[in-house]
Design a protein around this motif. Structure first.
Motif, PDB file in Angstrom:
ATOM      1  N   MET A   9      21.663 -30.568 -20.162  1.00  0.00           N
ATOM      2  CA  MET A   9      22.870 -31.004 -19.461  1.00  0.00           C
ATOM      3  C   MET A   9      22.909 -32.519 -19.287  1.00  0.00           C
ATOM      4  O   MET A   9      23.984 -33.117 -19.188  1.00  0.00           O
ATOM      5  N   SER A  10      21.729 -33.151 -19.284  1.00  0.00           N
ATOM      6  CA  SER A  10      21.684 -34.607 -19.103  1.00  0.00           C
ATOM      7  C   SER A  10      22.214 -35.354 -20.325  1.00  0.00           C
ATOM      8  O   SER A  10      22.466 -36.557 -20.253  1.00  0.00           O
ATOM      9  N   TYR A  11      22.389 -34.654 -21.451  1.00  0.00           N
ATOM     10  CA  TYR A  11      22.902 -35.300 -22.655  1.00  0.00           C
ATOM     11  C   TYR A  11      24.407 -35.577 -22.567  1.00  0.00           C
ATOM     12  O   TYR A  11      24.941 -36.356 -23.357  1.00  0.00           O
ATOM     13  N   PHE A  12      25.096 -34.934 -21.619  1.00  0.00           N
ATOM     14  CA  PHE A  12      26.558 -34.969 -21.579  1.00  0.00           C
ATOM     15  C   PHE A  12      27.078 -35.723 -20.357  1.00  0.00           C
ATOM     16  O   PHE A  12      26.349 -35.938 -19.381  1.00  0.00           O
ATOM     17  N   GLU A  13      28.354 -36.085 -20.433  1.00  0.00           N
ATOM     18  CA  GLU A  13      29.037 -36.663 -19.280  1.00  0.00           C
ATOM     19  C   GLU A  13      29.121 -35.607 -18.171  1.00  0.00           C
ATOM     20  O   GLU A  13      29.108 -34.399 -18.457  1.00  0.00           O
ATOM     21  N   PRO A  14      29.191 -36.028 -16.900  1.00  0.00           N
ATOM     22  CA  PRO A  14      29.202 -35.067 -15.786  1.00  0.00           C
ATOM     23  C   PRO A  14      30.248 -33.965 -15.934  1.00  0.00           C
ATOM     24  O   PRO A  14      29.964 -32.795 -15.645  1.00  0.00           O
ATOM     25  N   GLU A  15      31.473 -34.327 -16.391  1.00  0.00           N
ATOM     26  CA  GLU A  15      32.521 -33.312 -16.524  1.00  0.00           C
ATOM     27  C   GLU A  15      32.167 -32.291 -17.603  1.00  0.00           C
ATOM     28  O   GLU A  15      32.387 -31.082 -17.441  1.00  0.00           O
ATOM     29  N   GLN A  16      31.605 -32.779 -18.718  1.00  0.00           N
ATOM     30  CA  GLN A  16      31.219 -31.872 -19.799  1.00  0.00           C
ATOM     31  C   GLN A  16      30.057 -30.974 -19.371  1.00  0.00           C
ATOM     32  O   GLN A  16      30.047 -29.772 -19.662  1.00  0.00           O
ATOM     33  N   ALA A  17      29.078 -31.564 -18.672  1.00  0.00           N
ATOM     34  CA  ALA A  17      27.935 -30.777 -18.200  1.00  0.00           C
ATOM     35  C   ALA A  17      28.391 -29.697 -17.226  1.00  0.00           C
ATOM     36  O   ALA A  17      27.929 -28.548 -17.281  1.00  0.00           O
ATOM     37  N   ALA A  18      29.325 -30.059 -16.337  1.00  0.00           N
ATOM     38  CA  ALA A  18      29.839 -29.085 -15.371  1.00  0.00           C
ATOM     39  C   ALA A  18      30.554 -27.945 -16.087  1.00  0.00           C
ATOM     40  O   ALA A  18      30.431 -26.769 -15.702  1.00  0.00           O
ATOM     41  N   HIS A  19      31.302 -28.280 -17.150  1.00  0.00           N
ATOM     42  CA  HIS A  19      32.008 -27.251 -17.919  1.00  0.00           C
ATOM     43  C   HIS A  19      31.017 -26.307 -18.602  1.00  0.00           C
ATOM     44  O   HIS A  19      31.189 -25.079 -18.576  1.00  0.00           O
ATOM     45  N   LEU A  20      29.950 -26.872 -19.184  1.00  0.00           N
ATOM     46  CA  LEU A  20      28.945 -26.038 -19.850  1.00  0.00           C
ATOM     47  C   LEU A  20      28.235 -25.129 -18.848  1.00  0.00           C
ATOM     48  O   LEU A  20      27.951 -23.962 -19.147  1.00  0.00           O
ATOM     49  N   THR A 110      32.554 -28.834 -27.404  1.00  0.00           N
ATOM     50  CA  THR A 110      32.112 -29.854 -26.450  1.00  0.00           C
ATOM     51  C   THR A 110      31.420 -31.007 -27.167  1.00  0.00           C
ATOM     52  O   THR A 110      31.620 -32.180 -26.835  1.00  0.00           O
ATOM     53  N   LEU A 111      30.605 -30.684 -28.175  1.00  0.00           N
ATOM     54  CA  LEU A 111      29.894 -31.720 -28.917  1.00  0.00           C
ATOM     55  C   LEU A 111      30.850 -32.648 -29.668  1.00  0.00           C
ATOM     56  O   LEU A 111      30.567 -33.840 -29.842  1.00  0.00           O
ATOM     57  N   GLN A 112      31.975 -32.118 -30.101  1.00  0.00           N
ATOM     58  CA  GLN A 112      32.941 -32.935 -30.837  1.00  0.00           C
ATOM     59  C   GLN A 112      33.502 -34.067 -29.986  1.00  0.00           C
ATOM     60  O   GLN A 112      33.896 -35.115 -30.505  1.00  0.00           O
ATOM     61  N   PHE A 113      33.530 -33.862 -28.671  1.00  0.00           N
ATOM     62  CA  PHE A 113      34.072 -34.879 -27.769  1.00  0.00           C
ATOM     63  C   PHE A 113      32.975 -35.604 -26.982  1.00  0.00           C
ATOM     64  O   PHE A 113      33.273 -36.408 -26.108  1.00  0.00           O
ATOM     65  N   ALA A 114      31.713 -35.298 -27.307  1.00  0.00           N
ATOM     66  CA  ALA A 114      30.603 -35.930 -26.594  1.00  0.00           C
ATOM     67  C   ALA A 114      30.324 -37.313 -27.163  1.00  0.00           C
ATOM     68  O   ALA A 114      30.660 -37.619 -28.308  1.00  0.00           O
ATOM     69  N   LYS A 115      29.697 -38.152 -26.361  1.00  0.00           N
ATOM     70  CA  LYS A 115      29.314 -39.481 -26.813  1.00  0.00           C
ATOM     71  C   LYS A 115      28.228 -39.374 -27.883  1.00  0.00           C
ATOM     72  O   LYS A 115      27.484 -38.399 -27.946  1.00  0.00           O
ATOM     73  N   GLY A 116      28.132 -40.415 -28.691  1.00  0.00           N
ATOM     74  CA  GLY A 116      27.105 -40.429 -29.729  1.00  0.00           C
ATOM     75  C   GLY A 116      25.708 -40.320 -29.159  1.00  0.00           C
ATOM     76  O   GLY A 116      24.809 -39.736 -29.776  1.00  0.00           O
ATOM     77  N   SER A 117      25.505 -40.860 -27.950  1.00  0.00           N
ATOM     78  CA  SER A 117      24.175 -40.807 -27.331  1.00  0.00           C
ATOM     79  C   SER A 117      23.746 -39.371 -27.050  1.00  0.00           C
ATOM     80  O   SER A 117      22.565 -39.030 -27.142  1.00  0.00           O
ATOM     81  N   ALA A 118      24.723 -38.501 -26.710  1.00  0.00           N
ATOM     82  CA  ALA A 118      24.395 -37.099 -26.439  1.00  0.00           C
ATOM     83  C   ALA A 118      23.877 -36.421 -27.696  1.00  0.00           C
ATOM     84  O   ALA A 118      22.864 -35.709 -27.678  1.00  0.00           O
TER      85      ALA A 118
END
Length: 364
Positions: A9-20, A110-118
């Motif tokens: 979950m730490s790989y994603f933005e807070p909103e994306q992590a909450a959705h997952l 979700t990965l399609q809209f995630a940052k490259g760092s994730a």
């Protein structure tokens, strides 16, 4: 652990992590349970929250080889999620495990809209897992080859030594007939016992290399077994300046006595070698607990080096012994395991080592 604090979950933005976290499905396993099978179509990514998941590859129709063990904060099944190919391994969750599973389609979206760092962090984790799995597979392959070579070597030794051992045994029998005095009789009997013991030791190494331990179980009085052990090793202990103390109550176990003697020989022999010719003290005790026949073997030697403690019961692990093969404790454990027993140890630097053996006792 809490799903929101899982490393994935730490790989994603807070909103994306909450959705997952919201779409994840939690599953708990009371007993060992198949999570997915090798070759199965991929539908979920699994996050390990509690317990362990064993990953294994099929090596024949009914056998699997463990290639990795996933623990809390790990995730599994990511390769199939990313490339859409069938599962490359089998996953079995241990009892008490809790997993969170996230559907493949939702995760890809979700990965399609995630940052490259994730994506980079996830691929770093995948790369490390692949490297660790490859290392483990190579180590297992090397271990298997060592065991094959060991079996071939011991088979040759047994074949070549049988003739001279037979000659020694026949010679001792002739000496026994020629010298009826008690001392000569005792020495001849000891020679015959030692010859049989050496052949038995070679056979046990051969069994170990093949991964099986054949037991000839019968009721065994541990006090008699320990007396036999002392008789077989009296000269050895005197030469090594070792003081052996035995404390035992009347304990009866259903066991293969020769193999129990082998366990004692391996563990005590290691202690004697660790003394390095300086002499020392070994104490063997045996008693009954509620469910077990208990044996402890203590020595006041230098203790087991920290560098090998975690791998002590693995084959070919040895330290500081000119003649060590690294098989003694591994064979001892395989024999105790074959008796449905337990073996553990405690050791402190320069304060000695104690091995604890538990064997199922015979109840009246």
């Amino acid at each position: 652990m809490d799903l929101a604090s899982h490393r994935f979950m730490s790989y994603f933005e807070p909103e994306q992590a909450a959705h997952l976290c919201q779409i994840a499905i939690l599953e708990s396993f009371v007993e060992e349970t198949l999570v997915f099978e090798e070759g199965q179509e991929v539908d979920f990514l699994y996050l390990v929250l509690e317990g362990e998941v064993e990953l294994s590859k099929r090596i024949d129709s009914n056998k699997y080889q463990t290639v990795a063990v996933a623990k809390p904060d790990d995730f599994i099944g990511e390769l199939g999620v990313l490339d859409g190919e069938p599962r490359s391994a089998r996953a079995v969750a241990g009892g008490g495990s809790t997993l969170a599973k996230i559907g493949r389609e939702a995760l890809i979206e979700t990965l399609q809209f995630a940052k490259g760092s994730a994506v980079l962090q996830m691929f770093s984790f995948i790369t490390k897992n692949l490297r660790d799995t490859t290392d483990q597979y190579v180590n297992q392959f090397v271990h298997k080859q060592k065991m094959v070579l060991l079996g071939e070597m011991v088979s040759t030794i047994i074949h070549d030594f049988k003739s001279p051992f037979t000659g020694i045994k026949l010679s001792s029998e002739m000496l026994k007939e020629m010298h009826p005095d008690q001392e000569s009789q005792e020495w001849c009997e000891l020679i015959q016992l030692q010859v049989q013991r050496m052949l038995g030791m070679a056979e046990e190494v051969l069994e170990f290399s093949r991964g099986n331990s054949v037991l000839n179980k019968k009721p065994v009085h541990l006090i008699q077994t320990l007396q036999q052990f002392l008789k077989l090793n009296r000269v050895y202990f005197d030469a090594a300046k070792v003081d052996l103390v035995i404390r035992v109550t009347e304990v009866i176990v259903e066991a293969d006595e020769n193999k129990i003697l082998r366990v004692l020989q391996n563990l005590v022999g290691n202690a004697v070698e660790a003394f390095g010719g300086r002499g020392g003290r070994v104490e063997i005790a045996a008693w009954e607990s509620e469910e077990w026949a208990e044996i402890s073997i203590y020595d006041n030697g230098p203790g087991i080096p920290q560098s090998i403690k975690e791998k002590l019961f693995e084959p070919f692990v040895t330290y500081g012994k000119r003649t060590g093969t690294g098989l003694g404790t591994a064979i001892a454990k395989s024999i105790v395991d074959a008796h449905q027993g337990e073996i553990t140890y405690e050791s402190q630097d320069q304060q000695g080592t104690t091995f604890y053996i538990r064997l199922p006792k015979i109840t009246s």
